[in-house]
Design an enzyme around this catalytic site. Sequence first.
Site, PDB file in Angstrom:
ATOM      1  N   ARG A 120       0.991  -1.028  -0.077  1.00  0.00           N
ATOM      2  CA  ARG A 120      -0.087  -0.055   0.028  1.00  0.00           C
ATOM      3  C   ARG A 120       1.100   1.187   0.071  1.00  0.00           C
ATOM      4  NH1 ARG A 120      -3.180  -3.143   3.481  1.00  0.00           N
ATOM      5  NH2 ARG A 120      -5.056  -3.738   2.004  1.00  0.00           N
ATOM      6  N   LYS A 142       3.123  10.831 -12.333  1.00  0.00           N
ATOM      7  CA  LYS A 142       2.309   9.801 -13.049  1.00  0.00           C
ATOM      8  C   LYS A 142       3.214   8.645 -13.102  1.00  0.00           C
ATOM      9  CE  LYS A 142      -0.606  12.360 -16.460  1.00  0.00           C
ATOM     10  NZ  LYS A 142      -1.098  12.321 -17.695  1.00  0.00           N
ATOM     11  N   GLU A 184       9.994  15.902 -26.409  1.00  0.00           N
ATOM     12  CA  GLU A 184       9.342  16.368 -25.283  1.00  0.00           C
ATOM     13  C   GLU A 184       9.895  17.722 -25.127  1.00  0.00           C
ATOM     14  OE1 GLU A 184       6.755  14.955 -23.842  1.00  0.00           O
ATOM     15  OE2 GLU A 184       7.201  12.780 -24.470  1.00  0.00           O
ATOM     16  N   LYS A 225       7.268  21.876 -16.641  1.00  0.00           N
ATOM     17  CA  LYS A 225       6.351  20.802 -16.065  1.00  0.00           C
ATOM     18  C   LYS A 225       5.993  21.115 -14.665  1.00  0.00           C
ATOM     19  CE  LYS A 225       5.319  16.297 -16.162  1.00  0.00           C
ATOM     20  NZ  LYS A 225       5.118  14.894 -16.545  1.00  0.00           N
ATOM     21  N   GLU A 235      -4.802  16.061 -13.281  1.00  0.00           N
ATOM     22  CA  GLU A 235      -5.478  15.962 -14.387  1.00  0.00           C
ATOM     23  C   GLU A 235      -6.811  16.452 -14.476  1.00  0.00           C
ATOM     24  OE1 GLU A 235      -2.789  14.192 -17.493  1.00  0.00           O
ATOM     25  OE2 GLU A 235      -4.503  13.665 -18.434  1.00  0.00           O
ATOM     26  N   ARG A 240      -3.320  20.220 -17.173  1.00  0.00           N
ATOM     27  CA  ARG A 240      -2.410  19.234 -17.240  1.00  0.00           C
ATOM     28  C   ARG A 240      -2.517  18.526 -18.496  1.00  0.00           C
ATOM     29  NH1 ARG A 240       0.835  15.423 -12.736  1.00  0.00           N
ATOM     30  NH2 ARG A 240       1.873  14.288 -14.090  1.00  0.00           N
ATOM     31  N   ASN A 244      -0.121  16.806 -23.121  1.00  0.00           N
ATOM     32  CA  ASN A 244      -0.312  15.989 -23.911  1.00  0.00           C
ATOM     33  C   ASN A 244      -0.300  16.133 -25.312  1.00  0.00           C
ATOM     34  OD1 ASN A 244      -0.848  13.227 -22.343  1.00  0.00           O
ATOM     35  ND2 ASN A 244      -2.158  14.491 -21.541  1.00  0.00           N
ATOM     36  N   HIS A 247       0.605  13.746 -28.064  1.00  0.00           N
ATOM     37  CA  HIS A 247       0.538  12.330 -27.784  1.00  0.00           C
ATOM     38  C   HIS A 247      -0.619  11.670 -28.229  1.00  0.00           C
ATOM     39  CE1 HIS A 247       3.898  13.966 -25.395  1.00  0.00           C
ATOM     40  NE2 HIS A 247       4.101  12.977 -24.503  1.00  0.00           N
ATOM     41  N   HIS A 251       0.671   7.811 -29.025  1.00  0.00           N
ATOM     42  CA  HIS A 251       0.262   6.910 -28.350  1.00  0.00           C
ATOM     43  C   HIS A 251      -0.640   5.855 -29.296  1.00  0.00           C
ATOM     44  CE1 HIS A 251      -0.032   8.800 -24.189  1.00  0.00           C
ATOM     45  NE2 HIS A 251       1.449   8.528 -24.497  1.00  0.00           N
ATOM     46  N   HIS A 264       9.174   6.215 -28.135  1.00  0.00           N
ATOM     47  CA  HIS A 264       8.314   7.284 -27.431  1.00  0.00           C
ATOM     48  C   HIS A 264       8.561   8.825 -28.041  1.00  0.00           C
ATOM     49  CE1 HIS A 264       5.155   8.977 -25.097  1.00  0.00           C
ATOM     50  NE2 HIS A 264       5.769   9.917 -24.486  1.00  0.00           N
TER      51      HIS A 264
HETATM   52  N1  LIG Z   1       5.146   9.328 -16.224  1.00  0.00           N
HETATM   53  C1  LIG Z   1       5.132  10.429 -16.881  1.00  0.00           C
HETATM   54  O1  LIG Z   1       4.751  11.366 -16.653  1.00  0.00           O
HETATM   55  C2  LIG Z   1       5.931  10.058 -18.293  1.00  0.00           C
HETATM   56  C3  LIG Z   1       5.945  11.112 -19.473  1.00  0.00           C
HETATM   57  C4  LIG Z   1       6.653  10.911 -20.954  1.00  0.00           C
HETATM   58  C5  LIG Z   1       6.801   9.438 -20.939  1.00  0.00           C
HETATM   59  N2  LIG Z   1       6.782   8.675 -19.925  1.00  0.00           N
HETATM   60  C6  LIG Z   1       7.170   7.293 -20.217  1.00  0.00           C
HETATM   61  O2  LIG Z   1       8.626   7.277 -20.374  1.00  0.00           O
HETATM   62  C7  LIG Z   1       8.938   6.088 -21.137  1.00  0.00           C
HETATM   63  C8  LIG Z   1       9.912   6.471 -22.005  1.00  0.00           C
HETATM   64  O3  LIG Z   1      11.039   7.047 -21.442  1.00  0.00           O
HETATM   65  P1  LIG Z   1      12.749   6.977 -22.031  1.00  0.00           P
HETATM   66  O4  LIG Z   1      12.584   7.425 -23.285  1.00  0.00           O
HETATM   67  O5  LIG Z   1      13.440   7.376 -20.772  1.00  0.00           O
HETATM   68  O6  LIG Z   1      12.738   5.420 -22.249  1.00  0.00           O
HETATM   69  P2  LIG Z   1      13.567   4.255 -21.483  1.00  0.00           P
HETATM   70  O7  LIG Z   1      13.351   4.213 -20.032  1.00  0.00           O
HETATM   71  O8  LIG Z   1      13.433   2.847 -22.294  1.00  0.00           O
HETATM   72  O9  LIG Z   1      15.151   4.782 -21.522  1.00  0.00           O
HETATM   73  C9  LIG Z   1      15.721   4.584 -22.947  1.00  0.00           C
HETATM   74  C10 LIG Z   1      16.960   3.580 -23.139  1.00  0.00           C
HETATM   75  O10 LIG Z   1      18.192   4.532 -22.485  1.00  0.00           O
HETATM   76  C11 LIG Z   1      18.699   3.443 -21.607  1.00  0.00           C
HETATM   77  N3  LIG Z   1      19.117   4.553 -20.499  1.00  0.00           N
HETATM   78  C12 LIG Z   1      18.522   5.261 -19.800  1.00  0.00           C
HETATM   79  N4  LIG Z   1      19.320   6.137 -19.133  1.00  0.00           N
HETATM   80  C13 LIG Z   1      20.712   5.813 -19.767  1.00  0.00           C
HETATM   81  C14 LIG Z   1      22.014   6.452 -19.298  1.00  0.00           C
HETATM   82  N5  LIG Z   1      22.119   7.477 -18.674  1.00  0.00           N
HETATM   83  N6  LIG Z   1      23.096   5.792 -19.927  1.00  0.00           N
HETATM   84  C15 LIG Z   1      22.808   4.618 -20.890  1.00  0.00           C
HETATM   85  N7  LIG Z   1      21.563   4.114 -21.208  1.00  0.00           N
HETATM   86  C16 LIG Z   1      20.564   4.682 -20.651  1.00  0.00           C
HETATM   87  C17 LIG Z   1      17.458   2.608 -21.089  1.00  0.00           C
HETATM   88  O11 LIG Z   1      18.127   1.711 -20.736  1.00  0.00           O
HETATM   89  C18 LIG Z   1      16.696   2.585 -22.406  1.00  0.00           C
HETATM   90  O12 LIG Z   1      17.463   1.472 -22.934  1.00  0.00           O
HETATM   91  C19 LIG Z   1       7.716   5.602 -21.946  1.00  0.00           C
HETATM   92  O13 LIG Z   1       7.308   4.529 -21.297  1.00  0.00           O
HETATM   93  C20 LIG Z   1       6.591   7.076 -21.695  1.00  0.00           C
HETATM   94  O14 LIG Z   1       5.240   6.232 -21.795  1.00  0.00           O
HETATM   95  C21 LIG Z   1       6.220   8.741 -18.916  1.00  0.00           C
END
Ligand SMILES: NC(=O)c1ccc[n+]([C@@H]2O[C@H](COP(=O)([O-])OP(=O)(O)OC[C@H]3O[C@@H](n4cnc5c(N)ncnc54)[C@H](O)[C@@H]3O)[C@@H](O)[C@H]2O)c1
Length: 361
Positions: A120, A142, A184, A225, A235, A240, A244, A247, A251, A264
Amino acid sequence: MRLIKLKLKLNSYPIIFSDNNEDLITYFKKYLSNRKIFFISDTNVSKFYLKQLQKLCLQEKFNVYSYVFKAGEGQKTIDTLNKLYNYALSVGIDRQFAVVALGGGVVGDTAGFFASTYMRGLKLVQVPTSLLAMVDSSIGGKTGVNIEKGKNIVGAFYQPQFVFVNTQFLKTLDPKHLKNGMAEIIKYAISFDQKFFNKLNLIFQKSIITEKDFKDIIYQCCKFKADIVQRDEKEVTGIRELLNFGHTFAHALETITKYKQFLHGEAVAIGILFVAILAEKIKFCDLATKQKIEEILINAGFNEKISKKLNHNTLLNLMKKDKKSVSQIIKFVLPRKIGQICSRIEVNDQIILKAIEEISK
Ligand SMILES: NC(=O)c1ccc[n+]([C@@H]2O[C@H](COP(=O)([O-])OP(=O)(O)OC[C@H]3O[C@@H](n4cnc5c(N)ncnc54)[C@H](O)[C@@H]3O)[C@@H](O)[C@H]2O)c1
């Protein structure tokens, strides 16, 4: 060390900017009085940073456990969560532990949701290591995972104790993931600040982006942000939803291509182009605005289109199932001009299909 304070109704937390991981330990000591830490990371990030951070924690007599899962969007699943819950229970992670999400958005979202649900709720710290995670996913609470039929469908709002941004982590991030985060950043610029947009466009035109450029850009985006999250944490007011921008289409594109074809950010860049075309088609923005958006995307290296083979009606229907859609009516976030966007705009299906046609090759 710089700091942004994110103020929410019930709690507030800092986003800390530092090049020194020892500052992270200082903040652990300040915010996590139990000194029990459960690191969650992925196979790419852990090999560079996990040992070093564990060592710093052990020097301060922290009790430390770690769980590393395979890198990639494909791992942001209930299956990964299930393994995490079982591992945590088997090694005795209890409510005194804090979860530290060390990684990109995939780790942040998955570990964040784990922290919100395991026993929890455990305290959470976000340590973003990708550009996308630094400017976006680690801030605002999020969390969640994907299911086969949709992205981020299972999740929760769960705020961290603090976010620690060390831009030195970016040195090991590969260029395609660096570019991924840029989408982004472009989103913020189009959405909120014409001056920032122009500055960014100039930076993209140079062949090298300096470390100082990166630091300034990241800090500025975290401010955007934080400001939005403060005004609409869960949201509900529509503010908020502005985040998007681009997005809804992104998506749908990620879902139809089963998260395999586009990163992404790449999908977001196409989604931004899509809404720019849509907005111009319904005269919500002028042609010059659409062209400026196209230009910045190209300057940042985003010039991909989608395959003509993708079924346009399926894309349309996926957008109708988006979390922001109401009774199958898609609510778009559209650009009015550079620095100004509006949410909850409805567009006729035929025009949507025409815009999809324009971004297909
Ligand atoms: N929660 C939110 O508000 C929010 C907002 C935008 C996106 N997202 C989510 O974020 C995700 C995408 O995030 P992302 O682009 O970081 O993807 P990811 O976490 O897959 O990272 C991208 C790649 O880079 C590698 N990596 C990360 N940091 C590194 C570093 N310092 N050195 C070497 N390799 C590294 C990871 O292992 C991965 O292979 C999606 O799932 C998306 O839905 C969430």
